[in-house]
Scaffold this active site. Structure first.
Site, PDB file in Angstrom:
ATOM      1  N   ASP A  12      -2.945 121.501  36.939  1.00  0.00           N
ATOM      2  CA  ASP A  12      -1.764 121.142  36.206  1.00  0.00           C
ATOM      3  C   ASP A  12      -0.900 122.417  36.019  1.00  0.00           C
ATOM      4  O   ASP A  12      -1.422 123.465  36.195  1.00  0.00           O
ATOM      5  CB  ASP A  12      -1.716 120.263  35.166  1.00  0.00           C
ATOM      6  CG  ASP A  12      -2.380 120.718  33.796  1.00  0.00           C
ATOM      7  OD1 ASP A  12      -2.934 121.910  34.015  1.00  0.00           O
ATOM      8  OD2 ASP A  12      -2.592 119.805  32.879  1.00  0.00           O
ATOM      9  N   CYS A  69      -7.377 121.766  34.794  1.00  0.00           N
ATOM     10  CA  CYS A  69      -6.279 121.385  33.967  1.00  0.00           C
ATOM     11  C   CYS A  69      -6.733 122.075  32.769  1.00  0.00           C
ATOM     12  O   CYS A  69      -7.361 123.033  32.760  1.00  0.00           O
ATOM     13  CB  CYS A  69      -5.921 119.935  33.774  1.00  0.00           C
ATOM     14  SG  CYS A  69      -7.375 119.073  33.067  1.00  0.00           S
ATOM     15  N   GLY A  70      -6.266 121.844  31.439  1.00  0.00           N
ATOM     16  CA  GLY A  70      -6.426 122.464  30.226  1.00  0.00           C
ATOM     17  C   GLY A  70      -7.777 122.428  30.256  1.00  0.00           C
ATOM     18  O   GLY A  70      -8.440 123.578  29.270  1.00  0.00           O
ATOM     19  N   THR A  71      -8.569 121.322  30.128  1.00  0.00           N
ATOM     20  CA  THR A  71      -9.712 121.248  29.727  1.00  0.00           C
ATOM     21  C   THR A  71     -10.743 120.725  30.823  1.00  0.00           C
ATOM     22  O   THR A  71     -11.893 120.790  30.824  1.00  0.00           O
ATOM     23  CB  THR A  71     -10.066 119.873  28.750  1.00  0.00           C
ATOM     24  OG1 THR A  71      -9.482 118.847  29.541  1.00  0.00           O
ATOM     25  CG2 THR A  71      -9.332 120.390  27.186  1.00  0.00           C
ATOM     26  N   HIS A 102     -28.103 117.352  42.645  1.00  0.00           N
ATOM     27  CA  HIS A 102     -28.554 115.976  42.030  1.00  0.00           C
ATOM     28  C   HIS A 102     -27.637 114.954  42.155  1.00  0.00           C
ATOM     29  O   HIS A 102     -27.933 113.601  42.536  1.00  0.00           O
ATOM     30  CB  HIS A 102     -29.125 115.791  40.593  1.00  0.00           C
ATOM     31  CG  HIS A 102     -30.140 116.837  40.787  1.00  0.00           C
ATOM     32  ND1 HIS A 102     -30.898 116.766  39.346  1.00  0.00           N
ATOM     33  CD2 HIS A 102     -30.928 117.675  41.334  1.00  0.00           C
ATOM     34  CE1 HIS A 102     -32.078 117.268  39.490  1.00  0.00           C
ATOM     35  NE2 HIS A 102     -32.164 117.999  40.857  1.00  0.00           N
ATOM     36  N   ARG A 136     -34.748 111.032  46.015  1.00  0.00           N
ATOM     37  CA  ARG A 136     -34.434 110.055  45.013  1.00  0.00           C
ATOM     38  C   ARG A 136     -32.982 110.066  44.184  1.00  0.00           C
ATOM     39  O   ARG A 136     -32.399 109.131  43.654  1.00  0.00           O
ATOM     40  CB  ARG A 136     -35.471 110.359  44.093  1.00  0.00           C
ATOM     41  CG  ARG A 136     -35.417 111.567  43.042  1.00  0.00           C
ATOM     42  CD  ARG A 136     -36.468 111.924  42.116  1.00  0.00           C
ATOM     43  NE  ARG A 136     -36.115 112.992  41.217  1.00  0.00           N
ATOM     44  CZ  ARG A 136     -36.386 114.151  41.683  1.00  0.00           C
ATOM     45  NH1 ARG A 136     -36.879 114.493  42.988  1.00  0.00           N
ATOM     46  NH2 ARG A 136     -36.159 115.213  40.677  1.00  0.00           N
ATOM     47  N   HIS A 137     -32.390 111.280  44.327  1.00  0.00           N
ATOM     48  CA  HIS A 137     -31.068 111.520  43.981  1.00  0.00           C
ATOM     49  C   HIS A 137     -30.099 110.818  44.875  1.00  0.00           C
ATOM     50  O   HIS A 137     -29.045 110.433  44.313  1.00  0.00           O
ATOM     51  CB  HIS A 137     -30.786 113.012  44.165  1.00  0.00           C
ATOM     52  CG  HIS A 137     -31.674 114.038  43.277  1.00  0.00           C
ATOM     53  ND1 HIS A 137     -31.836 113.865  41.999  1.00  0.00           N
ATOM     54  CD2 HIS A 137     -32.437 114.806  43.760  1.00  0.00           C
ATOM     55  CE1 HIS A 137     -32.720 114.621  41.613  1.00  0.00           C
ATOM     56  NE2 HIS A 137     -33.222 115.318  42.680  1.00  0.00           N
TER      57      HIS A 137
END
Ligand code: RB5
Length: 154
Positions: A12, A69-71, A102, A136-137
């Site tokens: 953004d 974005c910001g976070t 994983h 398994r993942h």
């Protein structure tokens, strides 16, 4: 000659400069980049950019996506609303690596207000250098797809 791995990038308005640095880094590493924007620093809504990048991944036009974005949260939450997207927010390289190994993450998100350029590029490198381990993942990732399809895995 093997085909270049293609990465879709987006952000953004908070992350235009960081996204440019990521794109330059990806290109220097030999990846093909499809950047879906935005180009302007004008305030814009992160959900639409998360969706744009996610649709490129789902269409198979890019193997992986990077969204900023910001976070990292808003754009990842938006991308994760599309079935088949596994977008992880990482603020350090270790979880970026494990998210590929994983969780078979197909999109990486981080925050321009959280990480600086050097750390962001380290996160990107760990994400791109790692490969899904399967086994398994794969069973667990398939369970996530079942949940996405509305079926219980309990
Ligand atoms: C924009 O101010 C900010 O809310 C956005 O970049 C992001 O951090 C949202 O999760």
């Amino acid at each position: 000659m093997s085909e270049k791995i293609k990465i879709v990038t987006t952000s953004d308005h908070t992350a235009i400069d960081l996204r440019k640095a990521v794109i330059a880094h990806l290109e220097a590493r030999g990846f093909e980049v499809q950047d879906v924007g935005p180009m302007s620093t004008e305030s814009t809504d992160y959900p639409k950019w998360g969706e744009k990048a996610a649709r490129v991944v789902l269409a198979g036009d890019a193997q992986l996506g990077i969204a900023i974005c910001g976070t990292g949260f808003g754009i990842s939450l938006a991308a994760n609303k599309l079935a088949g997207i596994r977008c992880v927010v990482c603020s350090e390289p270790y979880t970026a690596k494990l998210s590929r190994q994983h969780n078979n993450a197909n999109m990486l998100a981080f925050g321009a207000r959280v990480v600086g350029v050097d750390l962001a590029l380290m996160i990107v490198d760990e994400f791109l250098n790692a490969e899904f381990e399967g086994g398994r993942h794969a069973r667990r990732v398939n369970m996530i797809s079942e949940l996405e399809a509305g079926r219980s895995v309990c």
